[in-house]
Design a protein around this motif. Sequence first.
Motif, PDB file in Angstrom:
ATOM      1  N   LEU A 178      44.265   7.568   5.818  1.00  0.00           N
ATOM      2  CA  LEU A 178      43.422   6.626   6.558  1.00  0.00           C
ATOM      3  C   LEU A 178      42.894   5.540   5.628  1.00  0.00           C
TER       4      LEU A 178
ATOM      5  N   SER B 100      48.016   8.284  10.369  1.00  0.00           N
ATOM      6  CA  SER B 100      46.879   7.572  10.975  1.00  0.00           C
ATOM      7  C   SER B 100      47.073   7.447  12.488  1.00  0.00           C
ATOM      8  N   ASN B 101      48.303   7.171  12.919  1.00  0.00           N
ATOM      9  CA  ASN B 101      48.587   7.119  14.358  1.00  0.00           C
ATOM     10  C   ASN B 101      48.319   8.471  15.007  1.00  0.00           C
TER      11      ASN B 101
ATOM     12  N   GLU C 119      46.228  10.747  14.021  1.00  0.00           N
ATOM     13  CA  GLU C 119      44.772  10.946  14.060  1.00  0.00           C
ATOM     14  C   GLU C 119      44.178  10.315  15.319  1.00  0.00           C
ATOM     15  N   ARG C 120      44.703   9.142  15.702  1.00  0.00           N
ATOM     16  CA  ARG C 120      44.146   8.420  16.845  1.00  0.00           C
ATOM     17  C   ARG C 120      44.666   8.925  18.184  1.00  0.00           C
ATOM     18  N   LEU C 121      45.973   9.169  18.266  1.00  0.00           N
ATOM     19  CA  LEU C 121      46.575   9.373  19.581  1.00  0.00           C
ATOM     20  C   LEU C 121      47.378  10.655  19.733  1.00  0.00           C
TER      21      LEU C 121
ATOM     22  N   ASN D 198      50.678   8.981  22.231  1.00  0.00           N
ATOM     23  CA  ASN D 198      50.989   7.603  21.837  1.00  0.00           C
ATOM     24  C   ASN D 198      52.020   7.014  22.796  1.00  0.00           C
TER      25      ASN D 198
ATOM     26  N   SER E 160      54.983   8.909  13.727  1.00  0.00           N
ATOM     27  CA  SER E 160      54.058  10.033  13.584  1.00  0.00           C
ATOM     28  C   SER E 160      54.803  11.355  13.435  1.00  0.00           C
TER      29      SER E 160
END
Length: 417
Positions: free
Chosen positions: A27, A58-59, A61-63, A67, A76
Amino acid sequence: MITDVTEHDFPAIYERLVRLFPERPWLKRVQLLQHQVNESPMQGIVLRRDNCIAYGLSNWERLGLANPDQGLLEESLEAIGFAAQVVELCESAALPEEGNRIFAGRVDGAFRNPPDMRALLFELHIAVHLHRQGCKIVWTDESRGHDTYDMLVIPSDRPAVELECKSFAIDKGHPVPHDLAAAFLGKLVPNLRQILTIRPQTLIVITLSLENGIPTSTTEQKCLAIQVCDAISNSACSVNGFCALQIHQIELSGVLGEVALTPKLAASIADHHLGETALCHVVTPLADECWVSVRLRSSTVSQIFSRLFKSVKQTAKRAIRNQLTGSRPGCLALRFEGATGSNLIAMSTERLNPCAMLATELMKDPKHAHLATVTFMSISELTRISETAKTGRGISYYFDNSGGNYPNLGIGQLFAL
């Protein structure tokens, strides 16, 4: 080594990775790069390629799996595959004493240094493949310094082999740096929407074959971008002194079927139709169901690898003489980042085959009598093998030594992908 990971395992793998690296260096890396991306969106292409694991994690972590962008989701998935191997090695006894801590430190540092990450990804890719082949992998202690091989490979039916892996950025084979090419395309691509005719279900492929280099001056780059746009508008086939120009239109309706088009897929379609010698390749949507692909070429495949092999030879010699001990058969595995399986196949058909020439020169050197095999490997591409499974696949091109201290061991067969 882990050879199979299911979607059900992904969240747990990521949680284990965070426990090992609570500060989440991936991140931090993406956040650090963001200001460069904001200044030059096209430069983000280079940064994302060089930091694909950081962006992929990082992707996630978010989705996670939610995604909606198929390209980012695949990014990812590759990153989670990397994470699976990292947590397995850091939590197991597969490494020598203190090796877990040292390996974790190496992973942490690799997020900040793309060449180190490139080397680590290559080593893990090979280790997983050899593990699937039934080999036992013994990792060496990297704290001893650089003058040691990467791993000891113990096949079930052959002598143990010392393996040293070397990866090279294929950009070194181009006369124009990749980041400079991306900077120029950043000046060109935003202006194409105004001059191209938009047709639904169409991929417009623009290929610029450079005659010389690209100026470093931003002002000069902007002027050249305007000249290229004028040439496209006037259906010209060149911009004098700068590049030759070709435009192709590919109808997508008969190519895609029900598959959604992503930038990565569009780039693959363009490469399939027109060849894979692009120095820099940018794909962007122009409108609904209409995309443009801009490919910047500086050399042929032969020219690229001819330049690259000059530096590869020196690195290979140092590895054979300084990192392989000579007390066992030695194997050198080489990978050129960005080189696809098709690139390797193309080289193998050249009259002056650069891979064969390099392998022969290395194996005939009297100082390399312990060298049993030289293997060239393409990049690993995520390939679907069933409705529920994907795997990283590439092509290997190996040469076994018929002379030296360990003739005709057949070690190269272990690398058949």
